[in-house]
Write a protein that holds these residues in place. Structure first.
Motif, short mmCIF file in Angstrom:
data_model
loop_
_atom_site.label_atom_id
_atom_site.label_comp_id
_atom_site.label_asym_id
_atom_site.label_seq_id
_atom_site.Cartn_x
_atom_site.Cartn_y
_atom_site.Cartn_z
N VAL A 81 39.11 39.06 31.46
CA VAL A 81 40.10 38.06 31.85
C VAL A 81 40.00 37.84 33.35
O VAL A 81 39.84 38.79 34.12
CB VAL A 81 41.53 38.52 31.48
N ASP A 82 40.10 36.58 33.76
CA ASP A 82 40.12 36.30 35.19
C ASP A 82 41.39 36.87 35.81
O ASP A 82 42.50 36.65 35.30
CB ASP A 82 40.06 34.79 35.44
N LYS A 83 41.22 37.57 36.92
CA LYS A 83 42.35 38.20 37.60
C LYS A 83 42.24 37.95 39.11
O LYS A 83 41.14 37.84 39.67
CB LYS A 83 42.37 39.71 37.34
N LEU A 84 43.41 37.91 39.76
CA LEU A 84 43.47 37.75 41.21
C LEU A 84 43.47 39.12 41.86
O LEU A 84 44.17 40.04 41.40
CB LEU A 84 44.72 36.97 41.61
N ALA A 85 42.69 39.24 42.95
CA ALA A 85 42.54 40.56 43.58
C ALA A 85 42.45 40.43 45.09
O ALA A 85 42.21 39.35 45.63
CB ALA A 85 41.31 41.27 43.04
N PHE A 86 42.69 41.58 45.73
CA PHE A 86 42.44 41.75 47.16
C PHE A 86 41.31 42.76 47.26
O PHE A 86 41.42 43.88 46.74
CB PHE A 86 43.68 42.31 47.85
N SER A 87 40.20 42.38 47.89
CA SER A 87 39.00 43.22 47.84
C SER A 87 38.58 43.70 49.22
O SER A 87 38.80 43.03 50.23
CB SER A 87 37.84 42.44 47.21
N VAL A 88 38.00 44.91 49.23
CA VAL A 88 37.38 45.48 50.42
C VAL A 88 35.91 45.71 50.09
O VAL A 88 35.59 46.32 49.06
CB VAL A 88 38.03 46.81 50.83
#
Length: 985
Positions: free
Chosen positions: A584-591
């Motif tokens: 499923v497409d999900k919103l994230a904050f990535s490093v």
């Protein structure tokens, strides 16, 4: 993400109505009037009887019977009273009848009607300059002659407030009682009622004291009493009345009124007065100004109070100099109403010469001010009747011995409690402390009935209530404040983000985890380096700031993990929406980091992303890959997004290799890890009861996730502090008590264990031979970890503006800056960090936060995190107890942690439980504690087991680290595990 995921961020850190009283007028006719008429037997003439109409119209003040003086004497004395007029000028007027008297004593009765009783100010109660030859009984207690008011006013102002919660009808009757006119200074009536010298309780209706005086009492210097030693009946009744004087002691012949103690002298048949010792009362707090001055000149110390749960008389506050021993607050009186976790102001005190002080070097103090009441003053316990079947109050016994016993007034009792107290013997209640003025007990009220003790549901409710944790589900009023489960990401939002849906991203969590807030990825670059990504759920996209939902979530602050369930910080639907489920497409904050093959970080960056995880792995799946198990692919979960097992297998292998290097470098650079054992249970799916258990073990798959989460937190901390030096929401771990570490080092050295306490890294390396993976003695490893964890302090969130730079350090991780970023679904602290990071990346404006508001949120996060952690530990202990009950008795091994005069502390190796084994009269033999003069850890317990049946006499010597056999079985109380030593074979 379940409770095990907490290891990712902090695993390397040792974190360790008042009823209205009727004011009716004085009765029209009293027994005293009748008594006065009976005294006229010597008069040759009788006054004609008045008409009934006349009798109804007259209101008389109750008077007293005087056996040793005539009515004329009383009349003459009454004429000397100064009666204040109601006139405006306040001058004293002489009262004269306006019409001729129809009765012989009418003028006298008119005067008696207007008699008023002087008030008794507390500050004059102990007036040593009072006139000894006063004319009236109340002058004996120090009342000024010029301060007067009516009997009715006296009762309303001084009696009513003390009995506001009692029966109003009873108080109506008492207001007419003639004895109230002569009993003075009852301001401390509550204290009197709580005196241990009671010989009778104070019921709802008047009772006669069970202990009657064998001889009369006289009060010297009273004009009512001349040379005759006999006591007037009204005084005798007053002194024996259970309400007016409940503290009469038949054995000692004393009567206590407030802080005055009257002692009966049998030789001259009189009462002498002395002041009562105030040891049972707390000292008054210092003023705010005095506290501020004392802190500035270092005469006072501020700190957090810690109470020993096994010895509640002892509490501690950390010294400002961590190389010194903590300040001991000895006794309840010196603790001065402060409770566990309160921020207190302490004044140092010197040891009294006559005190038997075991450690004269330890600083001692007393609490002189409570700066912040952190403890809620609520507790869990049982309600019991007093030994004397008191109808006014019952005793509440808290489970937590650090909380005082509480007197509960009858207005707060459950239905039919007095008549059927046995019905409530096993009932758990929530009580709240309302007032605490006596060192022996507080005063409070019942807040609610939790249920029957022993029931698992009830016990879980009790754990949540005791730790002040709100698990109320979010109501329908919050549903409009976040998207529902059918939400799809708008195209315009995807366009704003970095599209990472083609990356091989997967999550590793405990089996059947619901709150998946992190995932990882690994991509090999053209230059041979790797791009490692940590992807965290972007909860702040759905949780708008300053909405009612945001306020509620900030109040909860953390998800609560118990053995059988989890109580989420977010609404369940929002948890599902934010969790990084696969496919499923999900919103994230990535490093993202660029790393070399030897795990050196070349660069790193942050981005808001949209991801699509290819699979949801459990730790067992990743561990099978790392261990190269042949059936690893067969056990693998379903794959999504066009990736297969080989892609994930390759990424896990690379991440595992890099994490091992990162971990080794971290400890080489001075990090410390102290493992605390934790039991994990397998529950019956039908009954929910524990069927089996095991000790949670940190494996390579756990460490893989842990290392990259720690790296993400440190990277984000550096960025937000650089961009927001005042508002940065950080996490620190203060250094441990150096004094305690020095004592531990000194104690263990004679046992062949050498600790290096110079730094966190030195301590970790010196512990490795005894607690490392190559160590085979699990018992000794558990004891050492426990002993080293005791000096450690608790990690905390803080606002950067509130601390100096030297307070940012994280001791266990040995890094200058640290925060929490990787679990926003279960921690509000991470949400604060996400908002700051979004501002740093220009995704939003810089938050217009006030520094004080950030401090308050940090304090709430600290409180809730600690309470949730404690609740989880109590839940584990509850299920351990239930397992023991279902399988009782259990015989197993225990490693000795400490040895004292009459008990030893052990840790159960198979469960990680700390237990105390007492040696008392039930021990089948002899015991003797041999203590070392300087080192407590060198103490030993010498046991001599008596011969039983065919077993001969056996000698046993127990020291710290000794492995002993123990037997555990459920005690009478649900929260207790009875543990005893097993005879060695």
């Amino acid at each position: 993400m379940s409770s095990h995921n907490s290891l990712r961020m902090d695993a390397a850190c040792s974190e360790p109505t008042t009823s209205v009283v009727s004011t009716s007028s004085v009765p029209q006719k009293t027994s005293s009037d009748k008594a006065i008429n009976e005294n006229k037997v010597d008069s040759p003439k009788r006054t004609p009887k008045k008409s009934k109409k006349k009798q109804r119209s007259e209101v008389t003040v109750p008077t007293m019977v005087f056996n040793n003086s005539s009515i004329n004497d009383v009349s003459n004395k009454c004429q000397n009273l100064q009666i204040e007029s109601d006139s405006d000028n306040g001058e004293t007027e002489q009262v004269t009848p306006t019409t001729p008297s129809k009765g012989k004593n009418a003028k006298k009765k008119e005067r008696l009607k207007k008699l008023e009783i002087p008030t008794v100010p507390v500050n004059n109660f102990n007036n040593t300059n009072r006139v000894q030859n006063s004319q009236y009984l109340f002058n004996y207690f120090g009342s000024p002659r010029n301060s007067t008011f009516s009997v009715h006013e006296y009762f309303t102002q001084q009696i009513t407030p003390l009995y506001a919660s009692t029966s109003s009808r009873y108080l109506e009757n008492l207001c007419h009682h003639p004895q109230y006119q002569y009993m003075q200074n009852i301001q401390h009536m509550r204290d009197i009622l709580q005196s241990p010298e009671h010989v009778a309780s104070v019921p709802i209706t008047p009772l006669i004291l069970s202990g009657q005086r064998s001889e009369p009492v006289c009060i010297p210097n009273s004009t009512f009493i001349h040379s005759e030693p006999s006591t007037p009946r009204f005084i005798e009744n007053a002194l024996q009345h259970p309400l007016l004087n409940p503290s009469f002691s038949r054995q000692t012949g004393t009567i206590q009124i407030g802080q005055l103690r009257l002692r009966h002298n049998s030789e001259n048949n009189c009462l002498t007065k002395t002041l009562v010792n105030g040891d049972k009362k707390f000292d008054a707090y210092l003023s705010g100004e005095d506290v501020e001055k004392g802190l500035k000149n270092n005469m006072l110390i501020e700190g957090v109070l810690r109470i020993n749960p096994k010895q509640y008389q002892h509490s501690y506050v950390s010294s400002q100099d961590r190389s010194q021993q903590d300040i001991l607050i000895d006794g309840i009186k010196n603790r001065n109403r402060a409770m566990e976790g309160d921020v207190v102001i302490v004044q140092l005190v010197e040891n009294e010469p006559e005190e038997n002080v075991t450690n004269p070097e330890q600083k001692r103090g007393k609490v002189v001010f409570i700066k912040e009441k952190v403890h809620t003053r609520t507790c869990i316990g049982s309600l019991k009747l007093m030994h004397d079947k008191n109808r006014q109050k019952a005793m509440f016994v808290p489970r937590d011995h650090r909380v005082p016993r509480i007197n509960i007034p009858f207005t707060s009792w459950p239905d039919n409690f007095y008549e059927d107290a046995k019905k409530y013997e096993n009932t758990l209640f929530v009580a709240k402390i309302i007032d605490w003025s006596d060192t022996r007990f507080a005063v409070g009220k019942i807040m609610g009935n939790i249920g029957k003790s022993g029931d698992m549901v009830t016990e879980t409710k009790a754990i949540l209530a005791e730790n002040d944790l709100d698990v109320t589900a979010f109501g329908s009023e919050y549903k409009d404040l976040y998207p529902q489960l059918d939400f799809t990401i708008p195209d315009e939002e995807i366009a704003k983000r970095e599209d990472c849906r083609m990356l091989c991203i997967f999550s590793i969590d405990p089996f059947n985890c619901r709150d998946i807030d992190d995932a990882v990825s690994c991509k090999e670059l053209e230059n041979g380096n790797y791009e490692i990504g940590v992807h965290i759920s972007d909860v702040t996209y759905f949780l708008n700031e300053n909405t009612p939902l945001d306020v509620k979530v900030a109040e909860k602050a953390t998800t609560i993990y118990l053995v059988e369930t989890a109580y989420h910080m977010l609404p369940d639907d929002l948890c599902m929406l934010c969790s990084l489920f696969p496919g499923v497409d999900k919103l994230a904050f990535s490093v993202f980091w660029e790393m070399t093959k030897d795990a050196k970080v070349i660069s790193y960056r942050f981005a808001r992303t949209v991801i699509n995880s290819c699979c949801q792995l459990a730790y067992e799946h990743a561990q099978d890959v790392l261990d190269d198990k042949e059936d690893a692919q067969i056990k693998f979960p379903e794959m999504y997004n066009g990736f297969d097992y080989k892609d994930v297998h390759k990424s896990i292998k690379i991440l595992g290799k890099l994490s091992n290097i990162l971990r080794a470098n971290r400890f080489e650079n001075g990090a410390l890890r102290i493992d605390q054992p934790k039991a994990s249970f397998r529950l019956n799916p039908t009954s929910g009861l524990p069927e089996s258990y095991c000790i949670y073990e940190s494996k390579e798959s756990h460490q893989l996730i842990e290392e990259f989460m720690l790296l993400a937190n440190m990277s984000v901390a550096t960025r937000i502090y650089s961009d927001h030096p005042k508002l940065a929401f950080l996490r620190s771990h203060p250094p441990p008590s150096k004094y305690m570490l020095m004592q531990l080092e000194k104690s263990l050295k004679p046992m062949g264990i050498k600790l290096d306490i110079e730094s966190a890294g030195h301590l970790h390396r010196s512990l490795l031979p005894y607690v490392g993976p190559d160590n085979t003695d699990k018992g000794r490893a558990m004891v050492l970890n426990l002993l080293c964890a005791k000096p450690m302090t608790r990690a905390k969130y803080f606002c950067a503006a509130a601390c100096d730079d030297d307070e940012f350090q994280h001791y266990a991780l040995n890094v200058p800056l640290y925060t929490h970023f990787t679990s926003p679904i279960r921690r509000y602290a991470d949400i604060m960090v996400h908002r700051l990071l979004a501002a740093s990346l220009n995704y939003r404006e810089t938050p217009a936060w006030q520094e004080d508001d950030v401090r308050m949120i940090a304090a709430q996060c600290n409180k809730q995190k600690y309470n949730a952690k404690k609740a989880g530990e109590m839940s584990t202990e509850l299920y351990t107890l239930k397992y023991i009950e279902l399988n009782s008795p259990i015989v197993t091994e225990g490693a000795v942690v400490d040895i004292r005069e009459k008990y030893i502390d052990v840790i159960i190796v198979s469960m990680g439980l700390n237990r105390r084994i007492f040696f008392n009269n039930d021990f089948p033999g002899e015991y003797k504690c041999i203590r070392h003069e300087e080192l407590a850890k060198l103490a030993r317990m010498e046991l001599k087991w008596k011969p039983v049946n065919e077993l001969p006499e056996t000698k046993q010597v127990i020291g710290v680290f000794s492995i002993v056999q123990v037997e555990m079985h459920k005690g009478d109380d649900m929260v207790k595990i009875e543990t005893k030593l097993v005879r060695p074979q």
